[in-house]
Enzyme design. Structure first.
Site, mmCIF file in Angstrom:
data_model
loop_
_atom_site.group_PDB
_atom_site.id
_atom_site.type_symbol
_atom_site.label_atom_id
_atom_site.label_comp_id
_atom_site.label_asym_id
_atom_site.label_seq_id
_atom_site.Cartn_x
_atom_site.Cartn_y
_atom_site.Cartn_z
ATOM 1 N N HIS A 89 -7.495 -0.257 3.875
ATOM 2 C CA HIS A 89 -6.744 0.903 3.393
ATOM 3 C C HIS A 89 -7.642 2.128 3.228
ATOM 4 O O HIS A 89 -7.154 3.257 3.209
ATOM 5 C CB HIS A 89 -5.958 0.584 2.110
ATOM 6 C CG HIS A 89 -6.766 0.495 0.848
ATOM 7 N ND1 HIS A 89 -7.191 -0.698 0.309
ATOM 8 C CD2 HIS A 89 -7.192 1.449 -0.007
ATOM 9 C CE1 HIS A 89 -7.840 -0.475 -0.818
ATOM 10 N NE2 HIS A 89 -7.854 0.832 -1.030
ATOM 11 N N ASP A 113 -7.988 -7.073 3.636
ATOM 12 C CA ASP A 113 -8.148 -5.628 3.480
ATOM 13 C C ASP A 113 -9.568 -5.173 3.823
ATOM 14 O O ASP A 113 -10.364 -4.844 2.949
ATOM 15 C CB ASP A 113 -7.786 -5.245 2.046
ATOM 16 C CG ASP A 113 -7.519 -3.761 1.878
ATOM 17 O OD1 ASP A 113 -7.810 -2.997 2.814
ATOM 18 O OD2 ASP A 113 -7.012 -3.369 0.815
ATOM 19 N N SER A 143 -12.352 1.081 -4.261
ATOM 20 C CA SER A 143 -11.864 0.405 -3.063
ATOM 21 C C SER A 143 -12.959 0.354 -2.011
ATOM 22 O O SER A 143 -13.546 1.374 -1.658
ATOM 23 C CB SER A 143 -10.645 1.133 -2.500
ATOM 24 O OG SER A 143 -9.536 0.989 -3.343
#
Length: 706
Positions: free
Chosen positions: A85, A221, A641
């Site tokens: 992402h 991810d 992230s």
């Protein structure tokens, strides 16, 4: 009285003093503040191996990836791991209907196949310096206005000095603890970053919005990039075919040896923003104004985008990143409000504020701290209705109505491009991810929401004069006229206009839509300057007082996208009565969630083949399956992230990519029993690269401990 102080102490403990796994710690102070606790939690290496001000350390392998994520260098030749992402906007940027890297994934089988990503950068932290004394000397008794003005001048002077001493590097000076401390960061930015690989979204985004912020999780991810440098392998350079992979002085060792419950973990990265010192006044604003505004506006826009994306692959690719960006913090806001209420965080903060006031009142020397909460309260009372209107302008107009933002962007940037071909290319790039029909639907609904949610006194002129004036409040009629009349309605109109004109029309209705909103926004920004200063003064006093009130405690500043380290352990949790969550998930769960009729839960055929054949190779755990994700007690937030999850030897065992739904209030308060960091198991990453993609050559350049 005794009962009050006991309860106040309880509020202080859970609302202010760092608990066992809590804390986004500043690297320069780890040795002094955290080393003993880290060793007690299980750390086996010396803290100097994590951060060494006089030499190289793990810190030198951690990067800011793009505009708001973290990444890590995992090979001597600049190979980068980050989240899928985090790489999503770059993958979308490079995708077309012919080469749909979002849907199909991509793997460069040689360096020649690695794809440059225009505009993508990475940044390294080269050094960190405490400049508090230099910036605040002699200001101990100064008024807040004098303090801020003097510090601002000193920052400007200090920045120029360090820029001269460090040519080619970026100098950032950031404040901490509400302006009670200042650190200087020497940063180095690299602008040649290339796309190396990513799984299809059916792996990298498996579970989609449904699973976002949820545990158990089975999302692969991750994405892979590489940073390039000038031919010397070290110096930053703009993209060139002559550039070579960055010769990294430090890269992370990858551990494929796994983990078990209770193992030590640490996360190093760039957490974006927390508000752990938030008062009841700010909590009330969040629960009653800002979160409801965001949830409503983004939710309605997303419904329109989703409908058009489902009907067209072209629109799906164009709006994939826009939708994902919007949806992430839309759902975050929903979970945040729910968790804050459920955990009673406002009541805890009210108790802390009462204890703070009583403590400040008990000694004349602390009298200055009594101004803190009243200043914050008054500032919020003045600014709240103004900032609400400003938020609606941002959410409903500036970030949603693309015909307006396109007009403003072209008006600002096109005059600088004198070459006709350059102008055409700029227009083409701007409109690449734009669909007029979709934007038209969004514009109608966003104007309707703006008319309903912005106060009458602060309504932008395009609404009062055009929508309500010329069109008598008929939003659809205005929108039809806007797209028929405006030069900026699509790329073809812009190109046709520029073929006959050297300048864009300043009276175009799309440009006036944006400009009239920007003018009103600027006026409101001027109005909130005074209450913003009041709030800043109160906030600084409050934090200084809290630090003095608990002088023996260990405290960390709020996140502000500067590099931090958190440490904790791998640990399961129980979210509700009779519900127990394990600390890891496996590939079995992917197959259990599979739903061919739901785009969020489609499983690629190749992954099913590997599963059915149990062809896991050396990536299987002791039970003969592949683990996908695990959870730890590390304290993270947005910006983390892509951060590396490291074991007790500083080796990479996973990538942090999410928080859990039950503790969405984590930006305000770390919930000791419930808060978990959701991490991607690095063995699943290696499995996908090797077995699924056949790109094992990428593993060959890594240092892997089997």
């Amino acid at each position: 009285m005794k009962r009050f102080f006991l309860s106040a102490l309880c509020a202080l403990t859970v609302g202010f003093t760092a608990l066992a796994d809590e804390g986004m710690w500043l690297l320069p102070f780890l040795q002094k503040m955290n080393a003993a606790d880290m060793k007690a939690a299980g750390l086996k290496i010396d803290v100097d191996e994590i951060y060494n001000p006089d030499g190289q350390s793990l810190k030198d392998a951690i990067i800011i990836f793009g505009r708001g994520c973290t990444g890590e260098i995992v090979s001597p030749e600049g190979l980068i791991f980050t989240n899928h992402h985090c790489g999503y906007s770059s993958i979308q940027q490079l995708s077309t209907t012919e080469n749909d890297y979002l849907a199909d994934g991509f793997w460069a089988m040689s360096r020649a196949e690695e794809i440059p990503v225009p505009g993508l950068t990475v940044q390294f932290v080269r050094s960190i310096h405490d400049v508090t004394a230099e910036l605040t000397k002699g200001l101990e008794k100064a008024s807040y206005d004098k303090y801020t003005a003097t510090v601002a001048k000193r920052i400007e002077k200090l920045q120029k000095k360090w820029e001269k001493q460090n040519p080619g590097k970026k100098i950032l000076i950031e404040d901490f603890y509400g302006g009670n401390q200042y650190l200087l960061f020497v940063m180095e930015e690299y602008k040649d970053v290339r796309f190396v690989g990513a799984p299809p979204s059916s792996i990298g985004k498996f579970g989609g919005d449904t699973d976002n912020w949820m545990w158990p999780r089975h999302t692969g991810d991750f994405s892979i990039f590489r940073v390039y440098a000038a031919p010397d392998g070290v110096t930053p350079a703009e993209y060139s075919e002559e550039n070579v992979p960055y010769q990294a002085p430090v890269h992370l060792t990858v551990s494929a040896q796994g983990y078990k419950e209770g193992d030590y973990t640490m996360v190093m990265g760039f957490p974006g923003s927390t508000e752990r010192y938030m008062t009841t006044y700010e909590i009330d604003e969040m629960l009653n104004v800002s979160n409801p505004n965001r949830i409503r506006i983004r939710g309605e826009r997303q419904e329109i985008l989703a409908e058009d994306m489902a009907a067209s692959d072209k629109v799906r690719i164009q709006y994939a990143d826009k939708y994902a960006t919007s949806s992430n913090y839309w759902k975050n806001s929903i979970g945040m409000s729910k968790a804050v209420r459920k955990l009673g965080i406002r009541d805890q903060r009210a108790e802390l504020e009462a204890a703070f006031t009583e403590w400040a009142s008990a000694d004349p020397a602390r009298e200055k701290y009594l101004r803190a909460l009243p200043l914050i309260a008054e500032a919020r009372a003045i600014s709240m209705p103004l900032t609400s209107d400003m938020q609606v302008m941002i959410e409903a107009i500036f970030t949603s109505i693309e015909i307006g933002t396109n007009a403003a962007t072209l008006e600002k940037n096109l005059p600088a491009l004198k070459d006709e071909q350059a102008r055409k290319e700029y227009v083409a790039a701007l409109y690449k991810d734009y669909n007029e029909a979709t934007d038209k639907k969004v514009t109608k609904r966003m104007i309707e929401l703006a008319m309903e949610m912005i106060s009458e006194a602060n309504m932008p002129a395009f609404i009062t004069e055009e929508v309500e004036g010329r069109f008598n409040g008929d939003v659809q009629a205005y929108v039809n006229w806007l797209y028929e009349t405006s030069v900026f309605a699509n790329r073809e109109k812009v190109d046709a206009y520029l073929a006959d004109h050297t300048e864009l029309p300043a009276d175009d209705p799309a440009y006036l839509l944006y400009k009239s909103t920007a003018d009103k926004y600027a006026a409101l920004a001027t109005q909130i300057k005074e209450p913003a200063m009041m709030f800043a003064e109160g906030h600084k006093l409050l934090i200084a007082g809290l630090l003095e009130m608990d002088a023996d405690g260990k405290h960390y500043p709020d996140a502000n996208f500067t590099i931090r380290l958190t440490y904790g352990n791998i640990k399961p949790y129980s979210p509700a009565d009779a519900v127990e969550y394990n600390y890891y998930t496996t590939i079995n769960g992917i197959m259990e969630k599979e739903n061919p009729n739901d785009s969020e839960f489609i499983v690629p055929a190749r992954l099913k083949e590997l599963y059915e054949a149990k062809d896991y190779g050396r990536y299987a755990d002791e039970n003969g399956t592949v683990r996908t994700c695990f959870i730890s007690t590390n304290d993270i937030t947005g910006g983390n992230s892509g951060s590396p999850v490291l074991n007790d030897r500083g080796q990479l065992i996973g990538l942090a990519f999410d928080g859990n739904w039950e503790a969405m209030s984590g930006d305000v308060l770390f919930e000791q029993n419930m808060q978990r960091c959701i991490d991607l198991d690095v063995r699943y990453v290696l499995f996908i690269i090797d077995k699924f993609a056949g790109a094992g050559h990428l593993l060959d350049e890594m240092t892997i401990v089997w």
